[in-house]
Write an enzyme that holds these catalytic residues in place. Structure first.
Site, short mmCIF file in Angstrom:
data_model
loop_
_atom_site.label_atom_id
_atom_site.label_comp_id
_atom_site.label_asym_id
_atom_site.label_seq_id
_atom_site.Cartn_x
_atom_site.Cartn_y
_atom_site.Cartn_z
N TRP A 127 0.85 -1.19 0.00
CA TRP A 127 0.00 0.00 0.00
C TRP A 127 0.88 1.24 0.00
O TRP A 127 1.88 1.31 0.73
CB TRP A 127 -0.90 -0.03 1.23
CG TRP A 127 -1.84 1.15 1.34
CD1 TRP A 127 -2.59 1.69 0.35
CD2 TRP A 127 -2.10 1.90 2.53
NE1 TRP A 127 -3.32 2.75 0.84
CE2 TRP A 127 -3.04 2.89 2.17
CE3 TRP A 127 -1.65 1.83 3.85
CZ2 TRP A 127 -3.54 3.82 3.09
CZ3 TRP A 127 -2.14 2.74 4.76
CH2 TRP A 127 -3.08 3.72 4.39
N ASP A 208 -1.18 -5.87 8.84
CA ASP A 208 -2.19 -4.90 8.45
C ASP A 208 -3.42 -5.68 8.00
O ASP A 208 -3.39 -6.36 6.98
CB ASP A 208 -1.66 -4.02 7.32
CG ASP A 208 -2.62 -2.88 6.97
OD1 ASP A 208 -3.73 -2.84 7.53
OD2 ASP A 208 -2.25 -2.03 6.13
N ALA A 210 -6.82 -4.75 7.07
CA ALA A 210 -7.77 -3.67 6.75
C ALA A 210 -9.05 -4.17 6.09
O ALA A 210 -10.01 -3.40 5.98
CB ALA A 210 -7.09 -2.65 5.84
N LYS A 243 -13.84 -0.55 5.85
CA LYS A 243 -14.40 -1.35 4.77
C LYS A 243 -15.52 -2.26 5.25
O LYS A 243 -16.63 -2.23 4.71
CB LYS A 243 -13.30 -2.18 4.10
CG LYS A 243 -12.07 -1.39 3.66
CD LYS A 243 -12.39 -0.30 2.67
CE LYS A 243 -11.14 0.34 2.08
NZ LYS A 243 -10.27 1.02 3.04
#
Length: 393
Positions: A127, A208, A210, A243
């Site tokens: 990212w 991470d 997410a 999300k």
């Protein structure tokens, strides 16, 4: 004072949004910014979130601070969501943060205090905001091999070989699921050797997470984190509700620590809170409280899971439909990998010049590296989109 400054380079994704908004063509397609969109192109408030917000509005009596750690019920719920009902919470700490990015920065600052000389190893690619966040905390970064653009697969063996170059005590940032920007993920069988290597070489996992729930489902998407937790002595996880609860602008995430024992994680947790005190003092409350209400109410929780699953399945169907349309239009299997990837993103594997042509000639907007947002696709546009892609090859 300000005459000493030069303009910061524009954010590529946000700049793309401006170009899209200013494009008058009615057929334009936005595949850039990473937010979930329904079939009408709207990022709606989930039904369970709306109901939880109503309950919150009716019950909330004050707007005073909730404390540096945020909503404790939310924190407990996030620990269970990530690590499962049977997790040993005595070795864990969680604090509410300002989104997943806030969790990443909080954990980066904490690790910089604990291991200032450590290098953080990032997947190639990763990212776009990972390296800036880590460097802002004073950490050094390096990269390990990850994605094979030619095949659309993870270079699992090369990844392991690359991580063998890391020094004892270094930190490895791993995408828990739904790799951003490629959508290519390790299988759970491939995660085992990664975990074993981390233990063998005494490397520290920084995960991470997410997109839990956007890949293969809530439980399957958490499986790699739980596998790591069963093998490594300590780790940290940055997680986000943007999300899977669709509360983007409300900025809700959690920084999670797992220590060797209760005493060490208590100390580390105090340092994490000291970090948040400096960064933003107190976290926002509204969406975290709504998420907590959902996780504590069986009916709302079931409704949320059903809606989340429908979002996940829609993205899988879009992946399959787009891959099939590209196969028909290109008369090749070149883009079949799109159906096999998971999460919100994949890369088409075309050049930046070809991406520019898609924008200029067809009003199709995606990031220069050809990363596109699967949820930005529309079912009735897949064939035309595939034709446009093939026309610029």
């Amino acid at each position: 004072m300000f005459e000493t400054l030069t303009a910061a380079p524009p954010d590529k994704i946000l700049s793309l949004s401006v170009l899209y908004r200013n494009d008058p063509r009615p057929t334009k397609i936005d595949l850039g910014v990473g937010v979930y969109k329904d079939s009408a192109g709207a990022t709606v408030i989930m039904g369970a979130v709306r109901e939880a917000e109503k309950r919150l509005y009716d019950s909330q009596k004050t707007k005073t601070y909730v404390g540096m750690a945020g909503d404790e019920g939310f924190n407990k719920g996030m620990l269970k969501l990530v690590f499962g009902e049977g997790a040993d919470l005595s070795r864990m700490f969680a604090c509410q943060t300002a989104g997943g990015s806030g969790a990443l920065r909080t954990l980066a600052e904490l690790l910089a205090k604990a291991r200032p000389d450590a290098t953080v190893w990032l997947s190639d690619p990763t990212w776009a905001n990972h390296a800036p966040i880590l460097k802002a905390a004073g950490l050094k970064t390096a990269v390990y091999p990850y994605f094979d653009a030619a095949t659309g697969l993870v270079k699992a063996e090369a990844m392991l070989d690359g991580l063998k170059k890391a020094a004892k005590g270094d930190i490895v940032l791993l995408h828990g699921c739904c790799h951003n920007p490629t959508g290519a993920n390790l299988s759970i069988e491939q995660w085992g050797p990664v975990a074993d290597l981390l233990v063998e070489r005494e490397l520290f996992p920084f995960v991470d997470l997410a997109y839990q729930g956007f890949g293969d489902g809530l439980e399957d998407d958490a499986a790699p984190v739980r596998l790591l937790a069963s093998k490594v002595p300590e780790m940290v996880v940055a997680t986000s509700c943007s999300k899977n609860f669709s509360v983007y602008r409300d900025r809700v995430g959690a920084a999670i620590l797992m220590g060797k024992d209760a005493d060490s994680v208590k100390i580390a947790g105090s340092q994490a809170l000291a970090t948040t005190r400096v960064l933003y003092s107190m976290p926002p409350d509204h969406a975290a409280a709504a998420v907590r209400i959902i996780m504590e109410d069986a009916g709302l929780y079931a409704d949320w899971k059903t809606e989340l699953e429908s979002m996940r399945l829609r993205m899988l169907n879009l992946r399959t439909g787009f891959a099939e349309a590209l196969r028909r239009q290109s008369n090749s299997a070149r883009f079949d990998f799109i159906a096999d990837h998971r999460g919100m993103f994949s890369r088409l594997g075309i050049t930046e010049a070809q991406v520019d042509r898609l924008r200029d000639e067809y009003g199709i907007y995606m990031v220069g590296d050809s990363r596109f947002n699967v949820a930005g696709l529309k079912e009735d546009q897949l064939e035309d989109l595939a034709k446009a892609v093939v026309s610029v090859l």
